[in-house]
Design a protein around this motif. Structure first.
Motif, PDB file in Angstrom:
ATOM      1  N   GLN A  48       0.876  -1.314   0.083  1.00  0.00           N
ATOM      2  CA  GLN A  48       0.091   0.057  -0.024  1.00  0.00           C
ATOM      3  C   GLN A  48       0.780   1.440   0.260  1.00  0.00           C
ATOM      4  O   GLN A  48       0.619   2.125  -0.511  1.00  0.00           O
ATOM      5  N   LEU A  49       2.105   1.453   0.703  1.00  0.00           N
ATOM      6  CA  LEU A  49       2.820   2.255   0.534  1.00  0.00           C
ATOM      7  C   LEU A  49       3.626   2.600  -0.693  1.00  0.00           C
ATOM      8  O   LEU A  49       3.596   3.712  -1.094  1.00  0.00           O
ATOM      9  N   VAL A  50       3.859   1.674  -1.179  1.00  0.00           N
ATOM     10  CA  VAL A  50       4.481   1.679  -2.697  1.00  0.00           C
ATOM     11  C   VAL A  50       3.515   2.143  -3.629  1.00  0.00           C
ATOM     12  O   VAL A  50       3.897   2.987  -4.826  1.00  0.00           O
ATOM     13  N   ARG A  51       2.114   2.003  -3.663  1.00  0.00           N
ATOM     14  CA  ARG A  51       1.232   2.316  -4.358  1.00  0.00           C
ATOM     15  C   ARG A  51       0.548   3.770  -3.804  1.00  0.00           C
ATOM     16  O   ARG A  51      -0.333   4.190  -4.445  1.00  0.00           O
ATOM     17  N   SER A  52       1.191   4.338  -2.690  1.00  0.00           N
ATOM     18  CA  SER A  52       0.701   5.579  -2.437  1.00  0.00           C
ATOM     19  C   SER A  52      -0.680   5.828  -1.967  1.00  0.00           C
ATOM     20  O   SER A  52      -1.280   6.655  -2.162  1.00  0.00           O
ATOM     21  N   ARG A  53      -0.978   4.721  -1.183  1.00  0.00           N
ATOM     22  CA  ARG A  53      -2.449   4.824  -0.779  1.00  0.00           C
ATOM     23  C   ARG A  53      -2.715   5.986   0.256  1.00  0.00           C
ATOM     24  O   ARG A  53      -1.730   5.919   1.210  1.00  0.00           O
ATOM     25  N   PRO A  54      -3.444   6.765   0.027  1.00  0.00           N
ATOM     26  CA  PRO A  54      -3.768   8.003   1.377  1.00  0.00           C
ATOM     27  C   PRO A  54      -3.922   7.294   2.616  1.00  0.00           C
ATOM     28  O   PRO A  54      -4.338   6.456   2.970  1.00  0.00           O
ATOM     29  N   GLY A  55      -3.177   7.903   3.505  1.00  0.00           N
ATOM     30  CA  GLY A  55      -3.160   7.854   5.067  1.00  0.00           C
ATOM     31  C   GLY A  55      -1.955   6.403   5.651  1.00  0.00           C
ATOM     32  O   GLY A  55      -2.094   6.639   6.510  1.00  0.00           O
ATOM     33  N   MET A  56      -1.602   6.020   4.367  1.00  0.00           N
ATOM     34  CA  MET A  56      -0.771   4.815   4.813  1.00  0.00           C
ATOM     35  C   MET A  56       0.560   5.191   5.554  1.00  0.00           C
ATOM     36  O   MET A  56       0.998   4.632   6.382  1.00  0.00           O
ATOM     37  N   ALA A  57       1.221   6.148   4.956  1.00  0.00           N
ATOM     38  CA  ALA A  57       2.415   6.696   5.534  1.00  0.00           C
ATOM     39  C   ALA A  57       2.090   7.096   7.117  1.00  0.00           C
ATOM     40  O   ALA A  57       3.012   6.785   7.832  1.00  0.00           O
ATOM     41  N   GLU A  58       1.185   8.019   6.902  1.00  0.00           N
ATOM     42  CA  GLU A  58       0.794   8.110   8.881  1.00  0.00           C
ATOM     43  C   GLU A  58       0.386   6.897   9.511  1.00  0.00           C
ATOM     44  O   GLU A  58       1.073   6.975  10.607  1.00  0.00           O
ATOM     45  N   GLN A  59       0.023   5.882   8.950  1.00  0.00           N
ATOM     46  CA  GLN A  59      -0.187   4.740   9.591  1.00  0.00           C
ATOM     47  C   GLN A  59       1.179   4.121  10.164  1.00  0.00           C
ATOM     48  O   GLN A  59       1.286   3.646  11.505  1.00  0.00           O
ATOM     49  N   LEU A  60       2.154   3.910   9.202  1.00  0.00           N
ATOM     50  CA  LEU A  60       3.312   3.820   9.257  1.00  0.00           C
ATOM     51  C   LEU A  60       4.030   4.524  10.303  1.00  0.00           C
ATOM     52  O   LEU A  60       4.660   3.977  11.399  1.00  0.00           O
ATOM     53  N   LEU A  61       4.064   5.584  10.277  1.00  0.00           N
ATOM     54  CA  LEU A  61       4.914   6.465  11.306  1.00  0.00           C
ATOM     55  C   LEU A  61       4.032   6.331  12.708  1.00  0.00           C
ATOM     56  O   LEU A  61       4.952   6.322  13.973  1.00  0.00           O
ATOM     57  N   GLN A  62       2.722   6.153  12.663  1.00  0.00           N
ATOM     58  CA  GLN A  62       2.357   6.099  14.232  1.00  0.00           C
ATOM     59  C   GLN A  62       2.828   4.819  14.800  1.00  0.00           C
ATOM     60  O   GLN A  62       3.033   4.714  15.809  1.00  0.00           O
ATOM     61  N   LEU A  63       2.896   3.603  13.858  1.00  0.00           N
ATOM     62  CA  LEU A  63       3.359   2.170  14.413  1.00  0.00           C
ATOM     63  C   LEU A  63       4.806   2.390  14.839  1.00  0.00           C
ATOM     64  O   LEU A  63       5.106   1.987  15.899  1.00  0.00           O
ATOM     65  N   LEU A  64       5.616   3.122  14.137  1.00  0.00           N
ATOM     66  CA  LEU A  64       7.011   3.223  14.547  1.00  0.00           C
ATOM     67  C   LEU A  64       7.236   4.017  15.804  1.00  0.00           C
ATOM     68  O   LEU A  64       8.003   3.796  16.334  1.00  0.00           O
ATOM     69  N   ARG A  65       6.389   5.089  15.859  1.00  0.00           N
ATOM     70  CA  ARG A  65       6.347   5.900  17.071  1.00  0.00           C
ATOM     71  C   ARG A  65       6.116   5.094  18.286  1.00  0.00           C
ATOM     72  O   ARG A  65       7.014   5.319  19.281  1.00  0.00           O
ATOM     73  N   GLU A  66       5.078   4.321  18.069  1.00  0.00           N
ATOM     74  CA  GLU A  66       4.757   3.263  19.270  1.00  0.00           C
ATOM     75  C   GLU A  66       5.807   2.332  19.640  1.00  0.00           C
ATOM     76  O   GLU A  66       6.013   2.022  20.635  1.00  0.00           O
TER      77      GLU A  66
END
Length: 74
Positions: A42-60
């Motif tokens: 989903q990231l490589v296909r530039s799905r909206p909101g996916m980068a934010e989800q990844l950053l949230q998981l990484l932050r946690e």
């Protein structure tokens, strides 16, 4: 640490997936963290909101590591 020359600049979906795999193995594994394959797709296909989800998981994950370190020293 990982060198930037290890990542190939690309617009190719396959190479983007390969770059994410490299990031998983060389960097994120040190945090005991892996970006799931479905999220990478989903990231490589530039799905909206996916980068934010990844950053949230990484932050946690980073916050969890910080809490563990505090527990070890406190």
């Amino acid at each position: 640490m990982v060198e930037l020359h290890s990542f190939v600049p690309t617009s190719s979906t396959a190479q983007k997936v390969a770059n994410w795999g490299h990031l998983n193995r060389k960097v994120l594994s040190k945090l005991n963290f892996r970006v799931p394959e479905e999220m990478i797709q989903q990231l490589v296909r530039s799905r909206p909101g996916m980068a934010e989800q990844l950053l949230q998981l990484l932050r946690e994950k980073i916050q969890e590591k910080q809490r563990q370190r505090k527990g070890e020293t406190g």
